[in-house]
Design a protein around this motif. Structure first.
Motif, short mmCIF file in Angstrom:
data_model
loop_
_atom_site.label_atom_id
_atom_site.label_comp_id
_atom_site.label_asym_id
_atom_site.label_seq_id
_atom_site.Cartn_x
_atom_site.Cartn_y
_atom_site.Cartn_z
N LYS A 20 40.13 -18.05 19.75
CA LYS A 20 40.88 -17.69 18.54
C LYS A 20 42.12 -18.55 18.31
CE LYS A 20 38.30 -14.10 17.53
NZ LYS A 20 37.42 -14.13 16.33
N ARG A 21 42.84 -18.88 19.39
CA ARG A 21 44.09 -19.61 19.24
C ARG A 21 44.32 -20.54 20.43
NH1 ARG A 21 48.92 -16.18 16.34
NH2 ARG A 21 47.64 -14.93 14.93
N PHE A 22 45.10 -21.59 20.16
CA PHE A 22 45.62 -22.48 21.19
C PHE A 22 47.14 -22.46 21.09
CE2 PHE A 22 41.38 -24.12 20.67
CZ PHE A 22 41.03 -24.71 21.87
N SER A 23 47.80 -22.67 22.23
CA SER A 23 49.25 -22.83 22.18
C SER A 23 49.72 -23.73 23.32
CB SER A 23 49.98 -21.48 22.25
OG SER A 23 49.80 -20.86 23.50
N LEU A 24 50.82 -24.42 23.08
CA LEU A 24 51.50 -25.22 24.08
C LEU A 24 52.82 -24.54 24.40
CD1 LEU A 24 50.91 -28.78 22.57
CD2 LEU A 24 49.95 -27.92 24.73
N MET A 25 53.15 -24.43 25.69
CA MET A 25 54.34 -23.68 26.08
C MET A 25 55.17 -24.43 27.11
SD MET A 25 54.59 -19.96 28.04
CE MET A 25 54.53 -18.89 26.62
N MET A 26 56.47 -24.29 26.98
CA MET A 26 57.44 -24.70 28.00
C MET A 26 58.18 -23.43 28.40
SD MET A 26 59.52 -26.47 29.91
CE MET A 26 58.61 -27.99 29.73
N ARG A 27 58.24 -23.15 29.70
CA ARG A 27 58.96 -21.96 30.17
C ARG A 27 59.73 -22.26 31.43
NH1 ARG A 27 53.68 -18.21 31.67
NH2 ARG A 27 52.57 -19.74 32.91
N SER A 28 60.67 -21.42 31.74
CA SER A 28 61.62 -21.71 32.81
C SER A 28 61.06 -21.45 34.20
CB SER A 28 62.88 -20.86 32.63
OG SER A 28 62.61 -19.50 32.88
N PHE A 29 60.04 -20.59 34.32
CA PHE A 29 59.61 -20.12 35.63
C PHE A 29 60.84 -19.63 36.41
CE2 PHE A 29 56.23 -23.04 34.38
CZ PHE A 29 55.12 -22.24 34.56
N PHE A 30 61.68 -18.96 35.70
CA PHE A 30 62.95 -18.41 36.18
C PHE A 30 63.81 -19.46 36.88
CE2 PHE A 30 65.96 -15.61 38.27
CZ PHE A 30 66.32 -14.84 37.20
N THR A 31 64.47 -20.26 36.07
CA THR A 31 65.46 -21.29 36.44
C THR A 31 64.84 -22.52 37.11
OG1 THR A 31 66.09 -20.44 38.64
CG2 THR A 31 67.22 -19.51 36.72
N GLU A 32 63.51 -22.60 37.20
CA GLU A 32 62.90 -23.78 37.81
C GLU A 32 63.10 -25.01 36.92
OE1 GLU A 32 58.44 -25.16 39.07
OE2 GLU A 32 59.06 -23.14 39.63
N GLN A 33 63.17 -24.77 35.59
CA GLN A 33 63.39 -25.88 34.68
C GLN A 33 64.10 -25.37 33.43
OE1 GLN A 33 59.43 -27.47 34.23
NE2 GLN A 33 58.73 -25.78 32.96
N GLU A 34 64.86 -26.25 32.79
CA GLU A 34 65.61 -25.89 31.59
C GLU A 34 66.02 -27.17 30.87
OE1 GLU A 34 69.29 -23.96 32.56
OE2 GLU A 34 69.69 -25.30 34.23
N GLY A 35 66.63 -27.00 29.70
CA GLY A 35 67.14 -28.13 28.96
C GLY A 35 66.12 -28.76 28.02
N PRO A 36 66.41 -29.98 27.53
CA PRO A 36 65.52 -30.66 26.60
C PRO A 36 64.16 -30.96 27.24
CG PRO A 36 67.70 -31.68 26.62
CD PRO A 36 67.66 -30.74 27.78
N PHE A 37 63.11 -30.90 26.43
CA PHE A 37 61.77 -31.24 26.91
C PHE A 37 61.02 -31.97 25.80
CE2 PHE A 37 61.44 -27.05 24.94
CZ PHE A 37 60.30 -27.16 24.15
N GLU A 38 60.05 -32.77 26.21
CA GLU A 38 59.23 -33.49 25.23
C GLU A 38 57.95 -33.98 25.88
OE1 GLU A 38 60.57 -36.48 21.97
OE2 GLU A 38 59.93 -37.73 23.68
N ILE A 39 56.85 -33.73 25.22
CA ILE A 39 55.55 -34.25 25.64
C ILE A 39 54.82 -34.73 24.40
CG2 ILE A 39 54.51 -31.93 25.55
CD1 ILE A 39 52.59 -32.82 27.76
N ILE A 40 54.23 -35.92 24.50
CA ILE A 40 53.47 -36.49 23.40
C ILE A 40 52.00 -36.38 23.74
CG2 ILE A 40 53.04 -38.56 22.02
CD1 ILE A 40 55.86 -39.50 22.74
N VAL A 41 51.26 -35.67 22.90
CA VAL A 41 49.85 -35.37 23.15
C VAL A 41 48.99 -36.09 22.11
CG1 VAL A 41 48.11 -33.58 23.45
CG2 VAL A 41 50.48 -33.12 24.08
#
Length: 260
Positions: free
Chosen positions: A183-204
């Motif tokens: 039904k749907r696709f999505s791309l996600m960036m998440r912190s995994f609780f402080t494991e990562q944060e700040g600016p992000f960028e991926i070119i697909v």
């Protein structure tokens, strides 16, 4: 030789308004401050009409006490029949080395809440970490012409590599993924609780369904299992060093909310 069905990118458009679009679903629905975008450009370097998508934004973990997410999801519900294929292939042009998540849904979203926001529903997710350069990471083939800007990395994930989750917790009684009715696709960036944060960028460059045969199938399945094991071990080590990521993040994620 693998058989491919282009779903997004390459010879297929990323969106076709109004029947197929992408929309942002960020932690601001829970009072957070993260923000994501998905932009589309024509591949002028290769002088083709193929579309490239850039998923980017800022992941904030301060507002929600360490938790946070930013995502882009297709809308409205579609019906992709991918049952003839072994899994999905993500073709990454360039990334920042952070951990990303590809989600698919095989159920229509439930009716919206009284406040107009969407309710949570079952998701199937796959985490992957592209390298900081176009040729780093990935369990599939790398191709190029000698120029780094021409090089892409392909990540293969079999259907069995997706994990069913509901509000951030694995749902072991979900049954098999219904690959004949995505039904749907999505791309996600998440912190995994402080494991990562700040600016992000991926070119697909694209997302495709792939059917593998013979030795190529064996090789890419082995590569997938090896990379998945390495990623789990690396993240397990971070949790041991950093504390109760799963408990805290999962508890926040499982609160009644409206996203994805």
């Amino acid at each position: 030789m693998a058989a491919r069905l282009s779903i997004f990118g390459n010879e297929s458009p990323w969106e076709n308004p109004p029947t197929l679009q992408w929309k942002g679903i960020d932690d601001r629905v829970r009072g957070g401050s993260s923000q994501s975008y998905l932009s589309f450009t024509i591949d002028e370097v290769k002088n083709t009409n193929t579309n490239i998508a850039t998923f980017y934004g800022v992941l904030d973990t301060q507002t929600l006490g360490g938790a946070g997410f930013a995502s882009q999801s297709t809308t409205p519900d579609q019906s992709w029949d991918l049952s003839a294929y072994d899994g999905l292939e993500i073709e990454v042009e360039k990334a920042d080395g952070k951990l990303y998540t590809l989600n698919v849904k095989d159920e229509a979203n439930p009716p919206k809440r009284g406040d107009g926001r969407e309710q949570s529903s079952l998701s199937w997710e796959f985490d992957f970490r592209p390298g900081t350069g176009a040729t780093q990471g990935g369990n599939g083939e790398k191709k190029g012409t000698g120029d780094e800007s021409f090089t892409t990395t392909k990540y293969f994930v079999p259907w069995s590599g997706f994990t069913a989750t509901y509000r951030g917790r694995e749902k072991k009684d979900a049954g098999p993924l219904k690959t004949g009715d995505i039904k749907r696709f999505s791309l996600m960036m998440r912190s995994f609780f402080t494991e990562q944060e700040g600016p992000f960028e991926i070119i697909v460059r694209g997302i495709s369904a792939v059917k593998l045969e013979g030795e190529e199938k064996e090789r890419r399945m082995e590569d997938f299992e090896g990379e998945r094991t390495a990623l789990r071990e690396a993240r397990s080590g971070k949790r041991e060093d950093g504390g109760k990521e799963e408990d805290t993040w999962g508890a926040w994620f499982r609160r009644p909310c409206a996203f994805l």
